[in-house]
Write a protein that holds these residues in place. Structure first.
Motif, PDB file in Angstrom:
ATOM      1  N   ALA A 114      59.236  57.637  19.392  1.00 12.32           N
ATOM      2  CA  ALA A 114      58.960  59.047  19.802  1.00 12.32           C
ATOM      3  C   ALA A 114      57.777  59.659  19.463  1.00 12.32           C
ATOM      4  CB  ALA A 114      60.067  59.938  19.048  1.00 12.32           C
ATOM      5  N   GLU A 115      57.018  59.219  18.201  1.00 11.17           N
ATOM      6  CA  GLU A 115      55.718  59.778  18.020  1.00 11.17           C
ATOM      7  C   GLU A 115      54.665  59.321  19.017  1.00 11.17           C
ATOM      8  OE1 GLU A 115      55.920  59.499  13.400  1.00 11.17           O
ATOM      9  OE2 GLU A 115      53.879  59.197  14.048  1.00 11.17           O
ATOM     10  N   LEU A 116      54.917  58.009  19.335  1.00 12.52           N
ATOM     11  CA  LEU A 116      54.092  57.297  20.232  1.00 12.52           C
ATOM     12  C   LEU A 116      54.045  57.902  21.797  1.00 12.52           C
ATOM     13  CD1 LEU A 116      51.759  55.161  19.918  1.00 12.52           C
ATOM     14  CD2 LEU A 116      53.462  53.385  20.658  1.00 12.52           C
ATOM     15  N   ILE A 117      55.226  58.417  22.150  1.00 13.97           N
ATOM     16  CA  ILE A 117      55.423  59.052  23.396  1.00 13.97           C
ATOM     17  C   ILE A 117      54.741  60.361  23.334  1.00 13.97           C
ATOM     18  CG2 ILE A 117      57.195  60.211  24.851  1.00 13.97           C
ATOM     19  CD1 ILE A 117      59.089  57.977  23.891  1.00 13.97           C
ATOM     20  N   GLN A 119      52.120  60.821  21.561  1.00 14.06           N
ATOM     21  CA  GLN A 119      50.718  60.403  21.692  1.00 14.06           C
ATOM     22  C   GLN A 119      50.070  60.432  23.090  1.00 14.06           C
ATOM     23  OE1 GLN A 119      49.428  57.518  18.841  1.00 14.06           O
ATOM     24  NE2 GLN A 119      50.405  58.501  17.242  1.00 14.06           N
ATOM     25  N   MET A 120      50.947  59.426  23.718  1.00 13.56           N
ATOM     26  CA  MET A 120      50.692  59.024  24.788  1.00 13.56           C
ATOM     27  C   MET A 120      50.558  60.311  26.323  1.00 13.56           C
ATOM     28  SD  MET A 120      50.184  55.879  25.139  1.00 13.56           S
ATOM     29  CE  MET A 120      50.237  54.434  24.113  1.00 13.56           C
ATOM     30  N   ARG A 121      51.093  61.397  25.762  1.00 15.11           N
ATOM     31  CA  ARG A 121      51.100  62.558  26.487  1.00 15.11           C
ATOM     32  C   ARG A 121      49.786  63.236  26.607  1.00 15.11           C
ATOM     33  NH1 ARG A 121      55.881  65.327  28.297  1.00 15.11           N
ATOM     34  NH2 ARG A 121      56.989  64.156  26.379  1.00 15.11           N
ATOM     35  N   GLU A 122      48.996  63.053  25.504  1.00 10.40           N
ATOM     36  CA  GLU A 122      47.813  63.786  25.307  1.00 10.40           C
ATOM     37  C   GLU A 122      46.720  63.225  26.442  1.00 10.40           C
ATOM     38  OE1 GLU A 122      49.465  66.041  22.657  1.00 10.40           O
ATOM     39  OE2 GLU A 122      47.242  66.228  23.064  1.00 10.40           O
ATOM     40  N   PRO A 123      46.314  64.102  27.089  1.00  7.24           N
ATOM     41  CA  PRO A 123      45.243  63.693  28.062  1.00  7.24           C
ATOM     42  C   PRO A 123      43.865  63.163  27.513  1.00  7.24           C
ATOM     43  CG  PRO A 123      46.125  66.017  28.576  1.00  7.24           C
ATOM     44  CD  PRO A 123      46.568  65.486  27.549  1.00  7.24           C
TER      45      PRO A 123
ATOM     46  N   ASN B 330      63.093  50.104  24.228  1.00 10.86           N
ATOM     47  CA  ASN B 330      62.244  48.608  24.918  1.00 10.86           C
ATOM     48  C   ASN B 330      60.773  48.831  24.896  1.00 10.86           C
ATOM     49  OD1 ASN B 330      62.500  46.219  25.921  1.00 10.86           O
ATOM     50  ND2 ASN B 330      62.688  46.959  28.019  1.00 10.86           N
ATOM     51  N   ASN B 331      60.265  49.526  23.968  1.00 11.93           N
ATOM     52  CA  ASN B 331      58.685  49.419  23.830  1.00 11.93           C
ATOM     53  C   ASN B 331      58.030  49.945  25.248  1.00 11.93           C
ATOM     54  OD1 ASN B 331      58.774  48.956  21.338  1.00 11.93           O
ATOM     55  ND2 ASN B 331      58.170  47.061  21.464  1.00 11.93           N
ATOM     56  N   GLU B 332      58.473  51.108  25.694  1.00 14.74           N
ATOM     57  CA  GLU B 332      57.713  51.592  27.057  1.00 14.74           C
ATOM     58  C   GLU B 332      57.428  53.045  26.809  1.00 14.74           C
ATOM     59  OE1 GLU B 332      57.260  49.892  30.111  1.00 14.74           O
ATOM     60  OE2 GLU B 332      58.838  48.586  30.345  1.00 14.74           O
ATOM     61  N   PRO B 333      56.501  53.249  25.915  1.00 12.38           N
ATOM     62  CA  PRO B 333      56.163  54.567  25.446  1.00 12.38           C
ATOM     63  C   PRO B 333      55.640  55.485  26.428  1.00 12.38           C
ATOM     64  CG  PRO B 333      54.395  53.320  24.798  1.00 12.38           C
ATOM     65  CD  PRO B 333      55.664  52.259  25.262  1.00 12.38           C
ATOM     66  N   PHE B 334      55.173  54.999  27.720  1.00 14.33           N
ATOM     67  CA  PHE B 334      54.630  55.958  28.325  1.00 14.33           C
ATOM     68  C   PHE B 334      55.642  56.516  29.739  1.00 14.33           C
ATOM     69  CE2 PHE B 334      51.641  57.048  32.142  1.00 14.33           C
ATOM     70  CZ  PHE B 334      51.169  58.560  31.676  1.00 14.33           C
ATOM     71  N   TRP B 335      56.963  55.441  29.635  1.00 14.48           N
ATOM     72  CA  TRP B 335      57.656  55.723  30.843  1.00 14.48           C
ATOM     73  C   TRP B 335      58.162  57.084  30.570  1.00 14.48           C
ATOM     74  CZ3 TRP B 335      60.907  51.111  33.027  1.00 14.48           C
ATOM     75  CH2 TRP B 335      62.041  51.735  33.539  1.00 14.48           C
ATOM     76  N   SER B 336      58.647  57.461  29.747  1.00 14.28           N
ATOM     77  CA  SER B 336      59.422  58.814  29.636  1.00 14.28           C
ATOM     78  C   SER B 336      58.196  60.030  30.060  1.00 14.28           C
ATOM     79  CB  SER B 336      59.497  59.075  28.308  1.00 14.28           C
ATOM     80  OG  SER B 336      60.434  60.422  28.098  1.00 14.28           O
ATOM     81  N   VAL B 337      57.103  59.889  29.756  1.00 13.20           N
ATOM     82  CA  VAL B 337      56.152  60.708  30.179  1.00 13.20           C
ATOM     83  C   VAL B 337      55.798  60.897  31.612  1.00 13.20           C
ATOM     84  CG1 VAL B 337      53.810  61.640  29.683  1.00 13.20           C
ATOM     85  CG2 VAL B 337      55.281  60.918  27.896  1.00 13.20           C
ATOM     86  N   MET B 338      55.505  59.505  31.886  1.00 13.14           N
ATOM     87  CA  MET B 338      55.355  59.383  33.285  1.00 13.14           C
ATOM     88  C   MET B 338      55.967  59.602  34.409  1.00 13.14           C
ATOM     89  SD  MET B 338      55.728  56.881  36.220  1.00 13.14           S
ATOM     90  CE  MET B 338      54.650  57.218  37.625  1.00 13.14           C
ATOM     91  N   HIS B 339      57.546  59.415  34.111  1.00 15.33           N
ATOM     92  CA  HIS B 339      58.541  59.641  35.050  1.00 15.33           C
ATOM     93  C   HIS B 339      58.729  61.231  35.157  1.00 15.33           C
ATOM     94  CE1 HIS B 339      59.552  55.397  34.879  1.00 15.33           C
ATOM     95  NE2 HIS B 339      59.330  55.642  36.046  1.00 15.33           N
ATOM     96  N   GLU B 340      58.062  62.315  34.274  1.00 17.34           N
ATOM     97  CA  GLU B 340      58.313  63.767  34.416  1.00 17.34           C
ATOM     98  C   GLU B 340      57.142  64.037  35.393  1.00 17.34           C
ATOM     99  OE1 GLU B 340      57.322  65.285  30.578  1.00 17.34           O
ATOM    100  OE2 GLU B 340      59.161  64.732  29.989  1.00 17.34           O
ATOM    101  N   TYR B 341      56.106  63.377  35.678  1.00 15.50           N
ATOM    102  CA  TYR B 341      54.995  63.694  36.622  1.00 15.50           C
ATOM    103  C   TYR B 341      55.351  64.337  38.038  1.00 15.50           C
ATOM    104  CZ  TYR B 341      51.385  62.256  33.070  1.00 15.50           C
ATOM    105  OH  TYR B 341      50.786  62.014  31.954  1.00 15.50           O
TER     106      TYR B 341
END
Lengths: 123, 394
Positions: A114-117, A119-123, B330-341
């Motif tokens: 959840a923390e990494l998610i 972090q990945m959101r930060e442009p 399942n170690n896909e940390p950008f999956w959640s963010v990307m699918h909001e775009y």
């Protein structure tokens, strides 16, 4: 990096994936036991499939009787091969115990996903 | 209880010249996993939903005085539910067991497999590795989809093990829905192009984040006169991909180690730039940069087209939550963010004309050799062959 002749295929097969492992039950002990049980279930299925293949081949070729299988006695070479199979089997079944230790020994403090998610959101 | 046909056995997986050789027990393990995945998706999956509707959602409503409004609220409501916990724990274990099965298969034959790769790669004019290419943080922060060592780790010199492991298990993980050679995505893109734009004949094609090249090979085959280049940051993938393509007789395909954020190709160099399941493994830093690079490299009149899992906008909250499972577990940390775009806006920000942006629903090309009576049912929330394609003409 290892030399190709020095690699340990059983250990490498069980390497854990980097990233904090999620646990789902109220008590993580349940996750651990379930994990072990599922591999046993899989390996039982593998064995059952192999027996099924063997029995069908025997049946189709008329080569063996069931009594001969019951009386089978492996020689030294076969005994070693069967022992190596057991090593691989046990490493598979106890993967979660080994990977939890591996996480501890690596010393890497991994943030929750959840923390990494975030972090990945930060442009 | 309705009887589902079992997924095709791993014995039908496509065996190209660098595919690891499996014995009876490898097949049985992958078959167990394919059937376990199928059970989790089609049998237990609906019961997880029922647990939400009948138990978790009413409890949330009672506590909050309103229904959950975001997929994150659905997730919080579900974390304590025993059926969700069991389903999740089984799903996580299926991923870990798949990795161990694939790696056991690969590492016990790594020496002979590397010898095969070296023979197939002997004419390495189509394999351009560059050790100076840095592995980006979004590739190395965690091992994506629980693949130990990720795409990039080299266990031995000249390693191909990550590619071989990745390739060996896709068939089981997807229940064969991507075809014997796991190339249903690339086949779908090639077919879509031929059907919708029969006059479009790209001379230069670039595929970004190609991994083992399974989705770019069908494009190279569909356009045999085109010069096709596939890039990835991970050398073990590229070595395997090159050997795989050559063993399958695909020769107009070059593999190059490069970061898609900055490739060094001239402006307007490519007529077609593609990717498959690439962006959700990117990051908020990298994705806009890479889209700008795609726009820069694309020739006027050229096309860029990308296969992805569907976006969350307008999707039922529960389905969003289920699809988001991979991000957390399942170690896909950008999956959640990307699918909001808003992908259209992302493309416009990268320099594309909003009028020339498109989105389409694309189904994987069904391999009739393993599904003689295929149905379109049984999508597995993110693992199955029903995708969004987005892109733009320049």
């Amino acid at each position: 990096m290892s030399d190709i002749d020095d690699i340990d295929p059983i250990a490498l097969a069980g390497t854990r994936a980097k990233g904090k492992r999620p646990y789902f039950f109220k008590d993580p002990d349940v996750d651990r036991v379930l994990s072990i049980a599922m591999v046993v279930a899989m390996e039982h299925a593998v064995t059952r499939q192999r027996l099924d293949a063997l029995e069908r081949l025997i049946e189709s070729k008329g080569l063996l009787s069931r009594t001969e299988i019951d009386q089978f006695q492996p020689d030294a070479t076969v005994e070693t091969e069967r022992g190596q199979w057991m090593q691989s089997y046990i490493a598979r079944v106890l993967r979660i115990v080994q990977q939890e230790s591996e996480a501890l020994e690596s010393g890497a403090a991994e943030p929750p996903l959840a923390e990494l998610i975030e972090q990945m959101r930060e442009p | 209880m309705s009887q589902q046909p079992p997924p095709p056995s791993w014995q039908h997986v496509g065996r190209h010249g660098i595919f690891p050789e499996g014995g009876h027990d490898d097949t049985a393990r992958f078959d167990f996993l394919a059937n376990m995945n199928s059970y989790l998706s089609t049998q237990l999956g609906p019961k997880v939903r029922a647990a939400y509707e009948l138990r978790a959602k009413p409890a949330f409503e009672k506590a909050q005085g309103r229904a959950p409004q975001t997929r994150q609220e659905v997730r919080k409501a579900m974390l304590g539910d025993p059926i969700y916990q069991t389903w999740s724990a089984l799903r996580r274990n299926a991923m870990e067991m798949r990795q161990q099965a694939g790696r056991a298969l690969v590492f016990r034959q790594l020496g002979p497999l590397m010898a095969k790769a070296q023979a197939l790669n002997a004419d390495a004019s189509g394999l351009k590795l560059d050790p100076s290419v840095a592995i980006p943080r979004h590739v190395s922060a965690v091992d994506i989809h629980c693949m130990p060592g990720g795409y990039h780790t080299e266990v031995v010199a000249e390693d191909i093990s990550a590619g071989a492991n990745y390739d060996s298990g896709i068939f089981a993980t997807t229940g064969g829905m991507l075809g014997r050679y796991n190339d249903g995505g690339g086949q779908a893109l090639a077919q879509w192009l031929k059907e919708k734009y029969p006059e479009f004949k790209p001379k230069r094609i670039l595929d970004i984040g190609c991994t083992v090249g399974h989705n770019v090979a069908p494009l190279a085959q569909a356009f045999p006169d085109a010069e096709v280049i596939a890039i990835d940051v991970a050398a073990p993938m590229l070595r395997y991909a090159h050997a795989r393509a050559r063993s399958m007789g695909v020769r107009n395909l070059e593999f190059r180690q490069a970061d898609a954020e900055s490739t060094g190709y001239p402006d307007g160099h490519f007529d077609l730039i593609s990717s498959a399941m690439f962006w959700h493994e990117s990051s908020a830093k990298s994705m806009p940069k890479t889209l700008r690079e795609v726009e820069r490299m694309l020739a006027p009149g050229g096309l860029t087209a990308h296969l992805e899992q569907p976006q969350y906008h307008g999707m039922d909250l529960y389905e969003q939550f289920v699809r988001d499972w991979d991000a957390y577990n399942n170690n896909e940390p950008f999956w959640s963010v990307m699918h909001e775009y808003d992908l259209r806006q992302m493309m416009v920000d990268a320099g594309f004309d909003p009028e020339r942006y498109f989105e389409a629903k694309v189904a994987g090309v069904v391999d009739r050799s393993i599904f003689p009576t295929a149905s379109d049912e049984g999508e597995d929330y993110g693992r199955a062959a029903l995708w969004t394609m987005f892109g733009a003409w320049k």
